[in-house]
Design a protein around this motif. Structure first.
Motif, PDB file in Angstrom:
ATOM      1  N   PHE A 361      18.969  -0.293 -62.350  1.00 54.03           N
ATOM      2  CA  PHE A 361      18.753  -1.732 -62.259  1.00 54.03           C
ATOM      3  C   PHE A 361      18.649  -2.340 -63.652  1.00 54.03           C
ATOM      4  CE2 PHE A 361      15.482  -5.065 -62.498  1.00 54.03           C
ATOM      5  CZ  PHE A 361      16.119  -6.070 -61.783  1.00 54.03           C
ATOM      6  N   LEU A 362      17.789  -1.752 -64.483  1.00 54.00           N
ATOM      7  CA  LEU A 362      17.574  -2.319 -65.819  1.00 54.00           C
ATOM      8  C   LEU A 362      18.864  -2.344 -66.628  1.00 54.00           C
ATOM      9  CD1 LEU A 362      14.132  -0.742 -66.824  1.00 54.00           C
ATOM     10  CD2 LEU A 362      14.586  -3.080 -66.050  1.00 54.00           C
ATOM     11  N   ALA A 363      19.633  -1.255 -66.530  1.00 56.39           N
ATOM     12  CA  ALA A 363      20.828  -1.156 -67.385  1.00 56.39           C
ATOM     13  C   ALA A 363      22.032  -1.839 -66.757  1.00 56.39           C
ATOM     14  CB  ALA A 363      21.140   0.310 -67.663  1.00 56.39           C
ATOM     15  N   GLY A 364      22.034  -1.938 -65.418  1.00 58.03           N
ATOM     16  CA  GLY A 364      23.302  -2.332 -64.803  1.00 58.03           C
ATOM     17  C   GLY A 364      23.271  -3.544 -63.894  1.00 58.03           C
ATOM     18  N   ASN A 499      12.644  -0.584 -77.643  1.00 56.99           N
ATOM     19  CA  ASN A 499      14.082  -0.409 -77.438  1.00 56.99           C
ATOM     20  C   ASN A 499      14.359   0.311 -76.115  1.00 56.99           C
ATOM     21  OD1 ASN A 499      16.797  -0.710 -78.094  1.00 56.99           O
ATOM     22  ND2 ASN A 499      16.903   1.370 -78.925  1.00 56.99           N
ATOM     23  N   ILE A 500      13.572  -0.009 -75.092  1.00 54.34           N
ATOM     24  CA  ILE A 500      13.768   0.674 -73.806  1.00 54.34           C
ATOM     25  C   ILE A 500      15.193   0.469 -73.283  1.00 54.34           C
ATOM     26  CG2 ILE A 500      12.790  -1.286 -72.528  1.00 54.34           C
ATOM     27  CD1 ILE A 500      12.772   2.449 -71.531  1.00 54.34           C
ATOM     28  N   PHE A 501      15.729  -0.759 -73.457  1.00 52.42           N
ATOM     29  CA  PHE A 501      17.074  -0.996 -72.918  1.00 52.42           C
ATOM     30  C   PHE A 501      18.115  -0.194 -73.684  1.00 52.42           C
ATOM     31  CE2 PHE A 501      14.656  -4.491 -71.237  1.00 52.42           C
ATOM     32  CZ  PHE A 501      15.164  -4.627 -69.955  1.00 52.42           C
ATOM     33  N   GLY A 502      17.911  -0.036 -74.994  1.00 45.93           N
ATOM     34  CA  GLY A 502      18.823   0.793 -75.782  1.00 45.93           C
ATOM     35  C   GLY A 502      18.717   2.248 -75.359  1.00 45.93           C
ATOM     36  N   ALA A 503      17.487   2.699 -75.137  1.00 46.87           N
ATOM     37  CA  ALA A 503      17.285   4.094 -74.743  1.00 46.87           C
ATOM     38  C   ALA A 503      18.034   4.388 -73.440  1.00 46.87           C
ATOM     39  CB  ALA A 503      15.796   4.379 -74.588  1.00 46.87           C
ATOM     40  N   LEU A 504      17.905   3.464 -72.473  1.00 44.42           N
ATOM     41  CA  LEU A 504      18.604   3.683 -71.197  1.00 44.42           C
ATOM     42  C   LEU A 504      20.109   3.650 -71.426  1.00 44.42           C
ATOM     43  CD1 LEU A 504      16.425   1.441 -68.856  1.00 44.42           C
ATOM     44  CD2 LEU A 504      16.244   3.908 -69.258  1.00 44.42           C
ATOM     45  N   ASP A 505      20.566   2.699 -72.252  1.00 43.42           N
ATOM     46  CA  ASP A 505      22.000   2.595 -72.520  1.00 43.42           C
ATOM     47  C   ASP A 505      22.532   3.868 -73.191  1.00 43.42           C
ATOM     48  OD1 ASP A 505      21.999   0.130 -71.403  1.00 43.42           O
ATOM     49  OD2 ASP A 505      22.353  -1.007 -73.254  1.00 43.42           O
ATOM     50  N   MET A 506      21.655   4.581 -73.905  1.00 45.56           N
ATOM     51  CA  MET A 506      22.084   5.811 -74.575  1.00 45.56           C
ATOM     52  C   MET A 506      21.897   7.032 -73.665  1.00 45.56           C
ATOM     53  SD  MET A 506      23.367   4.767 -77.309  1.00 45.56           S
ATOM     54  CE  MET A 506      23.728   3.145 -76.673  1.00 45.56           C
ATOM     55  N   GLY A 507      21.453   6.767 -72.446  1.00 48.80           N
ATOM     56  CA  GLY A 507      21.370   7.856 -71.477  1.00 48.80           C
ATOM     57  C   GLY A 507      20.037   8.572 -71.433  1.00 48.80           C
TER      58      GLY A 507
END
Ligand code: FMN
Ligand code: SF4
Ligand code: FES
Lengths: 818, 213, 438
Positions: A361-364, A499-507
């Protein structure tokens, strides 16, 4: 509204040159955008003009002939003729400057502002020579404290009212005001009411002279030996632009940068003063390993890494799990993700701890909103934590959109929030009954008619997140599912860590691969394997699962990266047990914390201002952060440690440096195809770029659905909202902020309190599912009935963990009523 | 907190006045200045707690109230004497000898301008034009006007106030006793005046008609 | 020439009780209102006021009818009566408020009807408690008799009137400062545009008029705008209540038709100079106005334009007369001191400049003047009011700052020799001492 330039472009004549400008734009801005700087003191581009200092006088041709007028509040009009250079103008400006100087002390050499002072600069540029003023200057007692953070030197004040207007117009906590009249006017607080504003530091930054100074910076450095580098605040995930200013390898000040897309130049005092933690004595400066006696001793990197390599190598890859990475750069997060998936070979990776929301949800989530959508929204639906406490700069953006641009705000929250005063509609509810509120919103329920009416006028921007730690995370998706069907509905998902959103985006999530790819997408996985070779079969375990399986022994080793599951997790007791049960725990961190104290190896890594890279905010906007100082002692950047560790484990990370990692991200992360550092360094994209853009695309299009939540049972449910100045390590190690951490109390609605025969001020026992606390009781009519509010993240309250159901008992002890 | 609770220490009459003032305007904030006069009456001057009360009544911060109060000259934020003697020294009164009147009053009241006499009876101040230039020099006692005051009459006024100690000072009465030239015909004598150094105005609770007993 | 006493007839004929409702009704009071409500439309009333060409009596002399024409249509709208009368030398509104409050009220009701206003405010300076009491008594009486409140005289027209006292600040006479004050803010003038007629009280369309201006309205509507326009001089019509003060034999308020000469006003009406001394100078329109001198101005006509041509203004109608015993530097110092004290302080040139000029004049008066002070005073003045022209250009937000320049340019224009003499007489060591503590 002049502050919102109308679309129409007109031509005016500026000093003889025809120029094209938006009709209604203030002349001072039109001129500046075209390289003609009209001197000013009171004008600030993010506040309404007041024309008080009179420094920006220019001549304008009118039917009544040439008139002197202030450029800061004169809107551009077709065929206007403006003269900023005439003899009359220059004489007037010199006159104003002289007036400002006659009562201004000549203490530039000892003034914090000396060297970066508009008044000083103007005096050089336009100023009259030696003073014709032989009278006594105005005298005031030298600097007086307005608060724990800000001091006021009234002799230096030029009464431009920037500070008072900021606190009234922008942050809406008017605690400093003009007092007195005429020549005796001064800026001051009410006697026993300090300038206790979350945003007080902004007044220091916009003060055009050295009248307002910030304690953490006073006398720290002289502007000319300051080095300043642009970066992004990592206090929350809104991506506020900052300039980090250093002197002799020490960060001495952080100022805001006007980023149109995010913070408009404003910062919270937490963004501004948290830098003190960077140079804390407590920072880890050498690797630590636990000796036979269980005591931590410092050691060399070589010995420490050999031990980690050996330990992680001695178990199966999928017996290793990792928690953390949400406070690192995208590049570090990517390196960690690759290390775990290709060197250790485990799918058990989670950057979220305790207050996790579905990472897909957060990433997509689609359609995803941007912060600037608040300026265009007809209605803003705010169903999340109290922005003032959790996202202060976003709080100011929303406030501005509502009070200046006329957006309608609908707030759904169990308790008072900082924006209630400007909300068109406020819906309170008992935590746990959110699903019920949604059903009533969707139905014809009369009580919610106003809110429903507002929400049927688009465009609607829904800002959604957990209202507190005890919320059911699925509520966020339910709200999003409702909001996306509203006219022009867009979702701006909130999650807190830097940077939680970056962390998720990086997998760094059990269900995600780099670039917003789902682990269950065969195509996506195949594409990544083409670069990385075979990947562990996912999905992996999330933080709760990891802790559980460590306790059962299915998992054997744990990697912590800037994470503290004991404090931030759902249940401190089980988290401690899990850590105890683990055969091996290694922690990458800046400080000792409640979790890594039990680790076998602790490795010191660099943090904010010590690492170069990028971060991604709540919008998916990527911005550049920079390395301006070295980390303490032997502390190293995470990626280089992982690189060396990989070699020792017979693997290959191939991370030459952060920039090289960035290039690999662009190759293997679909949503980040057009990702390229150079884009963020200058030009308009300095404000950041929302990914995906250009040739990038986002494989994961997450359409939230309403899980149909049942009302919570139980007599009382817990609302544990966060407070800005929390018990976190960084605040604790920033002396200026640590002093501002509030005391914990438990709040109850007066009716509940009387039903339970509880008395305000008395100590009560708050009994949670895992743990109980003693707190003083406060009656809070703004709180929903059936709810108990306990601040989530204070030293005295975190042990409560996440505990939706709760009960409260009177304390039948001696201290009763203390 | 309810308005009543905020000003529970006020007289019931003034609590009622406060309520009426809050309703008298389309926007509550407009009541700030009238309410400051009520707070003045209640506490003898505009105290910090008074400003806090006004802030709570209209829903702004005490700092904002202080900012307003300090802009105007009549909201005294320090204790004032029982009788505030305001001597106009603006141009027309100056031309007609106001400075001498001020000196005489300072002398008799035993308080230099800007101060309060040790016995707390008089505060003396020089003020800008009070709109009595046709009857200059002019003096006000708790804002009740006397026109055509000479130094002698000014001194006499002080001793009268000290001795007779009127609980209500009335412009018409004082004009008869200590005034001369008037800006215009005042008409029938009126027996209404001030009970404190606050302009005597019914809705603000500061006016009274003296009861002959 | 003969002319009707539009403002002062009742109080002249019935000096004892002209302020009471009985007397007011007995002398035809509220009859005009009755007629208006019965027989006229708002437009017709506005047209009469336009035809009357009555200029505002508060100081700016802006035609009331034209201002009314600017009132924006938005609802609600407000009428605010400016009774802050604080311009040194001025006490005319006080007489109307105190002696004939119902005349003002009838004007307020008629004007409100014409302007579509249902809530009017009367802002009276705090130092006017008696006038305020009289107006409040009149308001209460008018409510009781149905001249105010709901459905006035059965017409269906509603009007509430609120009397509001100031707190002691001359600047609140400036209409936008007054509106801020009325909103419970500091009395700081607002930037214009927007003008009150578009965005005034609570940002709603608002007409601000002076007490005397509105007191003319009943007569104008009763006798017709044309009749009013026929009184006085074609460029300044009607009568005006002048406040005479200073070294005159007969100071006080006087209502005269405009168009007479200053000689007539000062010598015939004002009775001439006390003890038959020489007239030295006079201020024709309140402390803000540049001064006149006998040699040049005695035969100038008392009209807006004639006075403007001669480089000054009728302003608030305050005539301050000074005889040959007057120390003009001391007089100028008093006036500058006033403006320094009353500066709201928001804009730099006024806040800093007025106090500076006051200090320089104080030095000169106290024997510490320096030859350079004359040039300095004029240059500081020029930085507040560029060009020292009339009407003044301003580097300020409102005209208060430039007002402080008038006395300085006046003494420099007419009495420079006296200033120079005073400076020359200054014991030089004192002057240097002053100079050296720079
Ligand atoms: C500094 C200053 C002081 C003023 N004082 C007054 C005043 O005391 N009374 C008044 O009626 N107008 C005063 N005015 C004029 C008002 O701004 C406004 O023009 C007037 O009240 C409009 O009413 P009128 O058109 O009926 O004259 C003042 C203006 C300035 C700039
Ligand atoms: S000129 Fe003076 S009174 Fe007018 S706005 Fe400026 S400071 Fe205030
Ligand atoms: S910048 Fe325009 S007046 Fe200050």
């Amino acid at each position: 509204m002049p502050e919102q330039p109308a679309a129409e472009i007109i031509t005016i004549t500026l000093d003889g040159e025809p120029i094209e400008v938006p009709k209604g734009e203030w002349i001072i801005k039109s001129a500046e955008d075209r390289g003609t700087y009209i001197p000013r003191f009171c004008y600030h581009p993010r506040m309404k003009p007041v024309g008080m200092c009179r420094m920006c006088l220019v001549e304008v041709e009118t039917v009544r002939g040439r008139i002197l007028t202030t450029a800061c509040n004169t809107p551009a009009d077709a065929d206007m003729i403006v003269d900023t250079q005439s003899a009359v103008v220059q004489k007037a400006q010199e006159g104003i400057l002289e007036f400002l100087l006659i009562n201004h002390p000549l203490d530039c050499p000892v003034c914090d502002k000396g060297g970066e002072c508009p008044l000083q600069d103007q005096t050089m540029a336009y100023g009259p020579g030696e003073s014709r003023f032989v009278e006594e200057k105005r005298h005031f007692e030298k600097p007086i404290p307005l608060s724990d953070l800000v001091l006021m030197d009234r002799e230096r004040c030029i009464l431009c009212a920037r500070c008072t207007r900021f606190s009234e117009e922008v942050s809406a906590d008017p605690l400093i005001e003009f007092v007195g009249r005429g020549n005796y006017t001064q800026v001051i607080t009410f006697p026993d009411q300090p300038f206790a504003s979350y945003f007080s530091g902004n007044t220091v930054e916009i003060c055009p002279v050295g009248a307002l100074t910030a304690k953490p910076y006073r006398f720290k450095a002289r502007p000319w030996d300051l080095e300043s580098v642009e970066s992004v605040s990592m206090v929350d995930a809104s991506g506020a632009s900052v300039s980090v200013e250093t002197s002799q390898n020490e960060v001495v000040r952080i100022n805001g940068i006007d980023n149109d897309a995010t913070n408009h130049g404003w910062l919270s005092d937490k963004d501004r003063f948290i830098f003190q933690a960077i140079h804390s004595e407590e920072r880890l400066a050498t690797p630590l390993i636990r000796d036979a006696g269980g005591v931590l001793r410092s050691t060399t990197w070589g010995e420490a890494l050999d031990l980690v390599a050996e330990q992680l190598g001695s178990v199966r890859g999928d017996e290793v799990a990792a928690i953390g990475g949400a406070n690192n750069t995208n590049e570090e997060a990517f390196a960690l993700s690759k290390f775990l998936r290709t060197v250790v070979v485990t799918p058990h990776i989670d950057a979220q701890v305790g207050d996790a929301v579905n990472p897909d949800f957060l990433a997509g989530v689609v359609p995803r909103g941007e912060i600037s959508d608040v300026d265009r929204a007809h209605t803003i639906l705010l169903w999340a934590g109290d922005l003032k406490e959790e996202f202060p700069t976003l709080y100011l953006r929303v406030r501005h959109a509502v009070s200046e641009l006329g957006a309608k705000l609908v707030i759904v929250h169990p308790r008072r929030t900082g924006l209630d005063d400007v909300a068109a509609e406020k819906i309170g509810y008992r935590p746990g009954d959110g699903g019920e509120v949604l059903r009533r919103l969707a139905s014809k329920d009369r009580k919610l008619a106003t809110a429903r009416a507002l929400l049927t006028e688009g465009p609607v921007l829904a800002i959604v997140g957990l209202t507190g730690r005890a919320d059911d995370p699925r509520l966020v998706e339910a709200v999003a599912a409702y909001a996306r069907d509203l006219p022009g509905g867009k979702i701006l998902p909130l999650a807190r860590r830097g940077n939680i959103f970056g962390a998720l985006d990086m997998g760094l999530a059990p269900t995600l691969l780099p670039g917003r790819v789902s682990v269950s997408s065969d195509l996506g996985r195949a594409e990544l394997e083409a670069h990385w070779g075979p990947l562990p079969l996912g999905p992996g375990l999330d933080t709760d699962g990891i802790l559980a399986e460590l306790e059962t022994g299915t998992l054997k080793a744990l990697v912590l990266v800037g994470a503290d599951p004991v404090r931030d997790g759902k249940n401190p007791t089980t988290a401690r047990a899990a850590l105890g049960a683990a055969e091996f725990v290694v922690s990458f961190d800046m400080f000792l914390n409640d979790s890594n104290q039990h680790a076998a190896v602790i490795l010191p890594v660099d943090g904010f201002a010590e690492t170069e890279g990028t971060i991604t905010n709540i919008e998916g906007r990527v911005q550049k952060v920079n390395r301006v100082v070295p980390g303490p002692g032997q502390s190293r950047e995470l990626w280089s440690v992982l690189d060396e560790l990989s070699v020792r484990m017979g693997g290959q990370l191939g991370a030459g440096d952060a920039h090289a990692i960035a290039k690999e991200i662009a190759e293997v992360a679909p949503a980040y195809r057009s990702f390229n550092w150079d884009r963020f360094e200058w030009g308009p994209e300095r404000d950041g770029v929302v990914m995906p853009d250009g040739e990038g695309e986002q494989p994961l299009q997450y359409i939230p659905v309403d899980p149909g939540l049942r009302p919570a049972g139980g007599r009382l449910t817990l609302h544990s909202g966060r407070v800005l100045f929390d018990g976190g390590t960084r605040v604790a190690h920033s002396p200026a902020l640590a002093a501002l951490v509030p005391d914990a109390e438990v709040h109850l609605h007066p009716r509940d309190a009387s039903a339970m025969a509880l008395i305000e001020g008395h100590q009560v026992e708050v009994i949670g599912e895992h743990h109980s606390l003693r707190l003083a009781l406060r009656l809070d009519p703004t709180l929903a009935e059936g709810a108990a509010y306990v601040p989530a993240n204070l030293d005295s309250t975190w042990v409560l963990g996440v505990s939706p159901a709760i009960s409260i008992e009177p304390m039948l002890s001696a201290e009763d009523g203390d | 907190m309810s308005a009543a609770a905020v000003i529970s220490d006020w007289s019931t009459a003034n609590q009622e006045r406060a309520r009426r003032l809050l309703d008298a305007y389309p926007d509550k904030r407009s009541a700030v200045m009238p309410l400051l006069y009520l707070a003045f009456l209640e506490h003898g001057y505009v105290t910090e707690s008074g400003m806090r009360q006004v802030a709570a009544l209209v829903g702004i911060t005490p700092a904002q109230v202080q900012s307003v109060a300090s802009f105007y000259t009549m909201y005294k934020r320090e204790p004032v004497g029982k009788y505030l003697l305001s001597v106009c020294t603006s141009i027309s009164c100056f031309l007609m000898g106001a400075d001498e009147v001020l000196a005489a009053i300072e002398e008799e009241a035993d308080a230099l301008e800007g101060t309060t006499s040790s016995d707390g009876i008089f505060s003396v101040e020089h003020v800008e034009c009070v709109g009595a230039c046709g009857g200059a020099p002019a003096v006000q006692v708790n804002y009740e006007l006397i026109e055509g005051v000479t130094p002698e009459k000014g001194a006499a006024l002080c001793s009268w106030l000290r001795d007779a100690a009127p609980s209500v000072v009335m412009t018409d009465e004082m004009q008869e006793l200590f005034g001369s030239t008037r800006s215009f015909d005042w008409g029938i004598k009126e027996a209404e005046g001030a009970i404190a150094p606050v302009p005597a105005f019914g809705p603000y609770g500061s006016a009274a008609t003296e009861k002959k007993s | 020439m003969t002319f009707p006493l539009i403002l002062t007839e009742r109080m002249t004929r019935h000096p004892r009780d002209s302020h009471l409702l009985d007397r007011y009704e007995a002398t035809g009071g509220y009859e005009v209102l009755r007629q208006v409500l019965k027989t006229m439309t708002p437009e017709q009333v506005v047209n009469e006021v336009k035809a009357a060409n009555v200029q505002g009596r508060g100081g700016a002399a802006f035609p009331a009818g034209i201002k009314w024409g600017f009132l924006a249509p938005a609802e609600p709208r407000y009428l605010v009566i400016n009774g802050d009368e604080s311009e040194p030398g001025t006490f005319k509104d006080r007489q109307i408020l105190e002696r004939d409050p119902h005349l003002l009220l009838e004007g307020v009701v008629i004007s409100s009807f014409a302007l579509g206003v249902n809530h009017a405010f009367i802002y009276i300076r705090g130092e006017y408690p008696k006038p305020a009491r009289r107006v409040q008594q009149a308001v209460d009486a008018a409510y009781a008799k149905g001249y105010l409140g709901q459905n006035i005289l059965g017409s269906g027209f509603d009007l509430d009137v609120t009397v509001h006292l100031g707190g002691g600040a001359y600047i609140c006479g400036e209409e936008t400062a007054l509106l801020n004050s009325l909103e419970g803010l500091r009395g700081e003038p607002r930037l214009k545009p927007p003008f009150p007629a578009v965005a005034g009280l609570y940002a709603k369309p608002t007409i601000v008029n002076n007490v005397e201006t509105i007191a003319n309205i009943p007569w104008i509507v009763d006798n017709g705008g044309a009749a009013f326009a026929a009184i006085g001089d074609e460029n300044s019509v009607g009568t005006r209540l002048f406040s005479l003060s200073g070294h005159l034999k007969k100071p006080g308020n006087v209502e005269v038709a405009m168009g007479l000469t200053w000689r007539e006003l000062i010598y015939d009406i004002g009775g001439g100079i006390r003890d038959d001394r020489e007239l030295k100078t006079w201020i024709p329109g309140g402390a803000s106005a540049p001064w006149f001198v006998p040699a040049l101005h005695l035969d100038v006509k008392v009209t807006k334009d004639d006075v403007a041509h001669a480089g000054s203004m009728l302003g608030s109608g305050a005539v301050i007369v000074m005889d040959d015993t007057t120390n003009v530097v001391a007089a100028a110092h008093r006036i500058v001191k006033f403006f320094a004290h009353e500066s709201c302080g928001q804009c730099t040139p006024c806040r800093e400049g007025c106090t500076w000029m006051e200090n320089i004049l104080w030095r000169i008066l106290n024997g510490a003047g320096r030859p350079s002070d004359i040039g300095l005073l004029l240059d500081v003045s020029d930085n507040i009011s560029p060009g020292l022209a009339w009407p003044p250009k301003m580097t300020t937000i409102c005209p208060l700052g430039p007002s402080a320049v008038s006395p300085i340019t006046s003494i420099m224009a007419h009495f420079r020799d006296e200033v120079e003499a005073m400076i020359a007489a200054a014991p030089s060591e004192l002057a240097n001492a002053e100079a050296s503590n720079a």
